[in-house]
Write a protein that holds these residues in place. Structure first.
Motif, PDB file in Angstrom:
ATOM      1  N   GLU A   8       0.846  -1.192   0.000  1.00 30.66           N
ATOM      2  CA  GLU A   8       0.000   0.000   0.000  1.00 30.66           C
ATOM      3  C   GLU A   8       0.881   1.242   0.000  1.00 30.66           C
ATOM      4  O   GLU A   8       1.856   1.332   0.757  1.00 30.66           O
ATOM      5  CB  GLU A   8      -0.913  -0.009   1.225  1.00 30.66           C
ATOM      6  N   ALA A   9       0.549   2.170  -0.914  1.00 36.73           N
ATOM      7  CA  ALA A   9       1.300   3.417  -1.006  1.00 36.73           C
ATOM      8  C   ALA A   9       0.330   4.584  -1.128  1.00 36.73           C
ATOM      9  O   ALA A   9      -0.800   4.427  -1.580  1.00 36.73           O
ATOM     10  CB  ALA A   9       2.244   3.383  -2.201  1.00 36.73           C
ATOM     11  N   ARG A  10       0.813   5.739  -0.742  1.00 36.16           N
ATOM     12  CA  ARG A  10       0.020   6.965  -0.854  1.00 36.16           C
ATOM     13  C   ARG A  10       0.798   7.969  -1.689  1.00 36.16           C
ATOM     14  O   ARG A  10       1.968   8.258  -1.406  1.00 36.16           O
ATOM     15  CB  ARG A  10      -0.270   7.537   0.529  1.00 36.16           C
ATOM     16  N   GLY A  68       9.378  10.745  -5.487  1.00 34.68           N
ATOM     17  CA  GLY A  68       8.340  11.745  -5.634  1.00 34.68           C
ATOM     18  C   GLY A  68       6.945  11.208  -5.874  1.00 34.68           C
ATOM     19  O   GLY A  68       5.980  11.957  -5.819  1.00 34.68           O
ATOM     20  N   LEU A  69       6.803   9.903  -6.146  1.00 40.00           N
ATOM     21  CA  LEU A  69       5.489   9.349  -6.438  1.00 40.00           C
ATOM     22  C   LEU A  69       4.801   8.799  -5.183  1.00 40.00           C
ATOM     23  O   LEU A  69       3.625   8.479  -5.207  1.00 40.00           O
ATOM     24  CB  LEU A  69       5.594   8.261  -7.508  1.00 40.00           C
ATOM     25  N   ALA A  70       5.525   8.720  -4.078  1.00 42.80           N
ATOM     26  CA  ALA A  70       4.934   8.290  -2.803  1.00 42.80           C
ATOM     27  C   ALA A  70       5.162   9.390  -1.778  1.00 42.80           C
ATOM     28  O   ALA A  70       6.257   9.941  -1.674  1.00 42.80           O
ATOM     29  CB  ALA A  70       5.556   6.980  -2.329  1.00 42.80           C
ATOM     30  N   SER A  71       4.125   9.698  -1.016  1.00 42.81           N
ATOM     31  CA  SER A  71       4.232  10.767  -0.020  1.00 42.81           C
ATOM     32  C   SER A  71       4.735  10.266   1.332  1.00 42.81           C
ATOM     33  O   SER A  71       4.962  11.058   2.239  1.00 42.81           O
ATOM     34  CB  SER A  71       2.882  11.466   0.155  1.00 42.81           C
ATOM     35  N   ARG A  72       4.892   8.958   1.450  1.00 40.25           N
ATOM     36  CA  ARG A  72       5.402   8.347   2.681  1.00 40.25           C
ATOM     37  C   ARG A  72       5.934   6.968   2.317  1.00 40.25           C
ATOM     38  O   ARG A  72       5.687   6.478   1.220  1.00 40.25           O
ATOM     39  CB  ARG A  72       4.310   8.254   3.735  1.00 40.25           C
ATOM     40  N   PRO A  73       6.652   6.292   3.224  1.00 36.46           N
ATOM     41  CA  PRO A  73       7.136   4.947   2.902  1.00 36.46           C
ATOM     42  C   PRO A  73       5.982   3.988   2.587  1.00 36.46           C
ATOM     43  O   PRO A  73       4.888   4.112   3.137  1.00 36.46           O
ATOM     44  CB  PRO A  73       7.871   4.512   4.174  1.00 36.46           C
TER      45      PRO A  73
END
Length: 85
Positions: A8-10, A68-73
């Motif tokens: 899961e990514a944001r 830059g495509l994920a706002s967190r790990p």
């Protein structure tokens, strides 16, 4: 035994579609028994893969998105199926 891997990514605000397209384009070194992709509010993307494997067997996982495509790990979880009820 069935093992499910969850990834899961944001994305940064407004880039959820880009993250979704990137996740869908990722190929694994071998095919899982099943792969399903989900999206959620706040530009989140979830990918679940199901494998016929032992609980601690090494399995291919999606990599981290490019810079830059994920706002967190990325969050990753591994589950062992206990069957259906």
């Amino acid at each position: 035994m069935t093992v499910a891997l969850m990834w899961e990514a944001r994305a940064p605000e407004g880039r959820g579609g880009e993250l979704l397209a990137w996740a869908r384009s990722q190929e694994l070194p071998r095919d899982p028994g099943r792969r399903e992709t989900f999206r959620a509010p706040q530009d989140r993307v979830l990918v679940v893969t199901w494998w016929d494997a032992e609980p601690h067997e090494p399995l291919p996982e999606l990599p981290d998105p490019p810079g830059g495509l994920a706002s967190r790990p990325v969050h990753r979880w591994r589950f062992e199926s206990l069957g259906t009820e």
